[in-house]
Write an enzyme that holds these catalytic residues in place. Sequence first.
Site, short mmCIF file in Angstrom:
data_model
loop_
_atom_site.label_atom_id
_atom_site.label_comp_id
_atom_site.label_asym_id
_atom_site.label_seq_id
_atom_site.Cartn_x
_atom_site.Cartn_y
_atom_site.Cartn_z
N HIS A 96 0.85 -1.19 0.00
CA HIS A 96 0.00 0.00 0.00
C HIS A 96 0.89 1.25 0.00
CE1 HIS A 96 -2.84 3.07 1.13
NE2 HIS A 96 -3.81 2.24 0.76
N GLU A 166 -4.08 1.95 -7.45
CA GLU A 166 -4.45 3.08 -6.59
C GLU A 166 -3.52 4.26 -6.88
OE1 GLU A 166 -6.68 2.00 -2.72
OE2 GLU A 166 -4.54 1.93 -2.34
P1 PGA Z 1 -9.56 6.15 -0.04
O1 PGA Z 1 -8.38 5.14 0.28
O2 PGA Z 1 -10.74 5.35 -0.50
O3 PGA Z 1 -9.82 6.87 1.25
O4 PGA Z 1 -9.06 7.07 -1.13
C1 PGA Z 1 -8.12 4.04 -0.52
C2 PGA Z 1 -6.89 3.34 -0.03
O5 PGA Z 1 -5.93 4.02 0.38
O6 PGA Z 1 -6.84 2.10 -0.02
#
Ligand code: PGA
Length: 255
Positions: A96, A166
């Site tokens: 992450h 992401e």
């Molecule tokens: P968010 O976070 O939905 O608050 O943008 C997603 C993540 O970091 O997994």
Amino acid sequence: MKKIIVANWKMNPSTATEARRLFETVKKKARNLKKAEVVIAPPFVYLPFFTSSSTLKLGAQDVFFKDSLAGGGAYTGEVSPSMLKDLGVSYVLVGHSERRENLGETDELIHKKLQAAVARGLKAILCVGEKERTKDAFPPVVRDELKKALKGIPRRLYARTIIAYEPIWAISTHSGGRSDTPQDFFEMSIFIRRTILDIWGKSAALRIPILYGGSVNSRNARSFLEVKGIGGLLVGRASLKPEEFLKILDETKSI
Ligand code: PGA
């Protein structure tokens, strides 16, 4: 294929009572969902309070790269893949961006964590994404992160690997809620599949689930779920608000 909807609670909520309440609310809803596999990834400390079911799976937010089974567990503060398995955990987030950024996790460490997780039978959700949106539609960093994490892992283990795209700039804490667009995500997912093709070949490239994460909420969830070939969603902030998260789950009913 069911859409995988992952709730990444990050370092929330602050009490076990709240965590239990939130978990139970989602569990109840998950029972009626036929097209979604719901995964809750709470902080480690709450995992023992929860039991998974056929419609709601447990995820962890991190894992160590060595196992404790062989008795070599002298790693203060770490949690091994077998410990997670023993608690009924089936998924684990790896790489992450917040761990890469705040804890200095390197590509090499992420590779080792992913390898340890899939070797023990966990499903690893590998998070990749660029820091900034540039003119370059396919930032080289995404390809790099994929290659460095996956290279050397036996091809057959692709079945235990999930990719979460992401873009860091779209994560709610950075963007104030501005997500990527479904169209750009679609193009990125093709780029990711092309990269996987180079690493693991055709069946992996075609089959690996690719999730979108970054400011997913009840208003934009459907537009992402409609993207061709999407594997599901990784939801941070909105997964902590029961009303929001249940609405996101409801969107899976009509796709
Ligand atoms: P968010 O976070 O939905 O608050 O943008 C997603 C993540 O970091 O997994």
